[in-house]
Scaffold this motif. Structure first.
Motif, mmCIF file in Angstrom:
data_model
loop_
_atom_site.group_PDB
_atom_site.id
_atom_site.type_symbol
_atom_site.label_atom_id
_atom_site.label_comp_id
_atom_site.label_asym_id
_atom_site.label_seq_id
_atom_site.Cartn_x
_atom_site.Cartn_y
_atom_site.Cartn_z
ATOM 1 N N TYR A 177 0.845 -1.197 0.000
ATOM 2 C CA TYR A 177 0.000 0.000 0.000
ATOM 3 C C TYR A 177 0.879 1.246 0.000
ATOM 4 C CZ TYR A 177 -3.685 3.309 1.188
ATOM 5 O OH TYR A 177 -4.562 4.374 1.169
ATOM 6 N N LEU A 178 1.942 1.231 0.815
ATOM 7 C CA LEU A 178 2.889 2.346 0.825
ATOM 8 C C LEU A 178 3.509 2.539 -0.547
ATOM 9 C CD1 LEU A 178 4.934 4.399 2.040
ATOM 10 C CD2 LEU A 178 6.315 2.435 2.750
ATOM 11 N N GLY A 311 -5.204 1.356 4.817
ATOM 12 C CA GLY A 311 -5.198 1.159 3.373
ATOM 13 C C GLY A 311 -6.041 -0.011 2.922
ATOM 14 N N VAL A 312 -5.825 -0.426 1.686
ATOM 15 C CA VAL A 312 -6.597 -1.511 1.090
ATOM 16 C C VAL A 312 -5.939 -2.850 1.405
ATOM 17 C CG1 VAL A 312 -7.387 0.007 -0.764
ATOM 18 C CG2 VAL A 312 -5.360 -1.422 -1.115
ATOM 19 N N ARG A 316 -4.751 -9.380 -0.368
ATOM 20 C CA ARG A 316 -5.723 -10.008 -1.262
ATOM 21 C C ARG A 316 -5.582 -9.481 -2.686
ATOM 22 N NH1 ARG A 316 -11.172 -9.645 2.549
ATOM 23 N NH2 ARG A 316 -10.695 -11.419 3.899
ATOM 24 N N ASN A 317 -4.493 -8.757 -2.918
ATOM 25 C CA ASN A 317 -4.183 -8.228 -4.253
ATOM 26 C C ASN A 317 -5.191 -7.189 -4.725
ATOM 27 O OD1 ASN A 317 -1.958 -10.046 -4.418
ATOM 28 N ND2 ASN A 317 -3.347 -11.658 -5.109
ATOM 29 N N PHE A 318 -5.718 -6.386 -3.788
ATOM 30 C CA PHE A 318 -6.610 -5.302 -4.197
ATOM 31 C C PHE A 318 -5.800 -4.308 -5.021
ATOM 32 C CE2 PHE A 318 -9.252 -1.585 -4.025
ATOM 33 C CZ PHE A 318 -10.537 -2.092 -4.010
ATOM 34 N N PRO A 319 -6.275 -3.940 -6.202
ATOM 35 C CA PRO A 319 -5.451 -3.159 -7.136
ATOM 36 C C PRO A 319 -5.511 -1.658 -6.894
ATOM 37 C CG PRO A 319 -7.548 -3.670 -8.158
ATOM 38 C CD PRO A 319 -7.591 -4.322 -6.791
ATOM 39 N N VAL A 320 -4.628 -0.949 -7.583
ATOM 40 C CA VAL A 320 -4.738 0.509 -7.701
ATOM 41 C C VAL A 320 -5.820 0.781 -8.739
ATOM 42 C CG1 VAL A 320 -3.560 2.643 -8.318
ATOM 43 C CG2 VAL A 320 -2.314 0.823 -7.116
ATOM 44 N N TYR A 408 -11.179 2.147 2.675
ATOM 45 C CA TYR A 408 -10.314 2.637 1.599
ATOM 46 C C TYR A 408 -10.682 1.997 0.254
ATOM 47 C CZ TYR A 408 -7.685 4.152 5.682
ATOM 48 O OH TYR A 408 -7.319 4.726 6.879
ATOM 49 N N GLU A 409 -11.156 0.766 0.281
ATOM 50 C CA GLU A 409 -11.550 0.087 -0.955
ATOM 51 C C GLU A 409 -12.818 0.713 -1.528
ATOM 52 O OE1 GLU A 409 -9.581 -4.151 0.516
ATOM 53 O OE2 GLU A 409 -11.720 -3.781 0.752
#
Length: 509
Positions: A177-178, A311-312, A316-320, A408-409
């Motif tokens: 996330y950073l 953050g997200v 779980r591989n949450f994307p930008v 955040y998601e």
């Protein structure tokens, strides 16, 4: 042997000449010029090139030698482009006036100068009437070169002083996330299952490099900077044990002067039980300069301990997510969504009961489960993203902590978070600088969320939602997505500025 007289200084001794048959005038062979004459024929500035121009220039030239390669290189003629003063084309005016070997051929040139040529041939072959002028020119050229070299060295020294190389060791999911969401860096390879991933990014006065993956273990990778950001997981006991191993490794590097500064970004305990990290902080006799920690940790002071967003769920591989036209403007099928775990005797059970009243659950995308699942299937993850994209609101009940990834998601997809604004059990709470816990960081940054104290307020919220026009919802989505973009940019700048202020020497006298 007939023909014109040729000065001995212009020909190698013993050059044969044969007369033509039939008494014809002897054929003059092309004269072979002596090294002395060859030297005199060269342009003044190119005749003697100071040694530093051929070698030592590389030492102070950004990216290596201006002649092509670092260090003492080949002769100037073979080293590529050279300074204009040293490569004037053709003989200069004085070289043309010099007579011997000045470009008119030995036979005619030396005859023309007569006695002077004889004097040179019979006397000192090294005599040069322009010697003093050429020495002065070479001195001036050398001084100019040294001045330019000094300027380049000063520029490089200033650059080194104002640039920081920082290596980030990502050993917790919030490191992604950073790196990807806050700093905006990329990783190679793109495969999220790779054993080793890395990237680099220039930001402000910082040059960041990032490494992560199972293959990143203490002592088995290259430490490439004197400043290190260590991203750790301190959420539970097993994670803390692993985190302390990394801290001991960093401490050894500090003691052996391999690195100078250490910053920790910590996924803190959900009940803010982070006492284990305190002895490592510099303020307590340790070596960690700065600590960025998630959740409402009461010891946040904005001096060496800072609150960091959860953050997200990158684990779980949450994307930008990049907002699209349809994300902003299309009508959405559901008023709200909640996909998550419903714990026994929690406020989430109350939420489910309220949604069933008056058929509100028919207006929202609801998918409750009784047990938490750390990993998503491809299908469940796609359903979750679709729910965020197709809902105007995202319901965010408290879990072990009020702050959750869902907040955040939802912002990433323009679905407004509806947050249960209550404190959970544990040691989290107000700090000396923030007094609006829970979620004091988000509130301080003016998060445009809906905060409720009890889920009994939800029916009124949904009733108001029904009456909103599409245009009003579009404007709200734009505002939310813009706020979230600014929030990440603000966190990025705060992170960089904090590191610069800690690592760089102060300009104050």
């Amino acid at each position: 042997m007939g023909g014109g007289r040729i000065a001995s200084s212009c020909l190698r001794q013993g050059r044969p000449r044969r007369p033509r048959r039939g008494g014809a005038a002897p054929r003059r062979l092309p004269p072979v010029l002596s090294p002395v004459c060859t030297a005199r024929a060269r342009p003044r500035a190119a005749r003697r090139v100071p040694a530093p121009l051929l070698g030592s220039a590389a030492a102070g030239w950004p990216g290596g030698s201006p002649l092509g390669k670092a260090g003492p290189g080949p002769p100037l003629a073979a080293a590529g482009p050279a300074p204009a003063a040293a490569l004037s084309e053709g003989p200069g005016p004085r070289a043309r006036r010099r007579g011997c070997c000045a470009g008119r051929g030995a036979a005619g040139g030396c005859q023309a100068v007569g006695g002077l040529s004889d004097h040179v041939a019979l006397g000192n072959e090294e005599w040069n009437p322009w010697e003093e002028d050429e020495k002065n020119e070479l001195v001036a050229s050398q001084q100019k070169y040294e001045a330019n070299l000094k300027m380049i060295k000063n520029a490089r020294s200033h650059l080194d002083q104002t640039s920081l190389r920082v290596q980030i060791w990502g050993k917790a999911a919030i490191g992604l996330y950073l790196w990807q969401h806050i700093i905006g860096g990329h990783l190679e390879p793109a495969d999220v299952t790779a054993q080793w991933r890395e990237g680099s990014q220039k930001a402000g006065k910082m040059y960041f490099s990032f490494i992560t993956g199972p293959s990143v273990v203490p002592g088995y990778f290259s430490v490439e900077a004197e400043n290190v950001v260590l991203v750790l997981n301190g959420r539970e006991k097993a994670k803390i044990t692993y985190a302390t191993q990394w801290l001991h490794y960093a401490q050894t590097l500090i003691q052996t002067r391999k690195i100078q500064h250490v910053v920790v970004v910590l996924l803190g305990n959900e009940q803010c039980n982070n006492e284990w990290i305190q002895p490592y902080l510099k303020r307590n006799g340790g070596f960690v300069n700065l600590l960025f920690v998630t959740y409402d940790y009461a010891l946040v002071n904005e001096e060496d301990i800072f609150q960091w967003p959860l953050g997200v769920a990158t684990y779980r591989n949450f994307p930008v997510v990049e907002p699209s036209w349809s994300m902003l403007r299309d009508p959405r099928s559901y008023l709200c969504n909640f996909l998550g775990t419903v714990y026994k005797n929690s406020s989430r059970e109350n939420l489910m009961e309220i949604l069933k009243q008056d058929g509100l659950d028919k207006l929202c995308w609801i998918a409750a489960r009784e047990q938490w699942q750390p990993q998503e299937t491809n299908e469940s993850f796609k359903n979750y993203q679709d729910a965020l994209l197709q809902s105007d609101l995202t319901l965010c009940p408290v879990g072990i902590n009020t702050e959750c990834y869902r907040i955040y998601e939802a912002c990433s997809y323009g679905s407004l978070p509806v947050i249960e604004d209550v404190m959970t059990s544990g040691d989290c709470g107000n700090s000396s600088v923030y007094h609006s816990a829970p979620l004091q960081l988000l509130k301080t940054m003016g998060a445009p969320f809906i905060f409720i104290k009890n889920w009994k307020e939800l029916p009124a919220v949904l009733e108001k939602e029904k009456k909103m026009s599409l245009q009003e919802k579009i404007q709200r989505r734009k505002k939310l997505i813009e706020w979230y973009r600014n929030f990440k940019a603000w966190m990025r700048q705060k992170f960089i500025n904090t590191l610069e202020n800690s690592f760089l020497p102060s300009d104050k006298g």
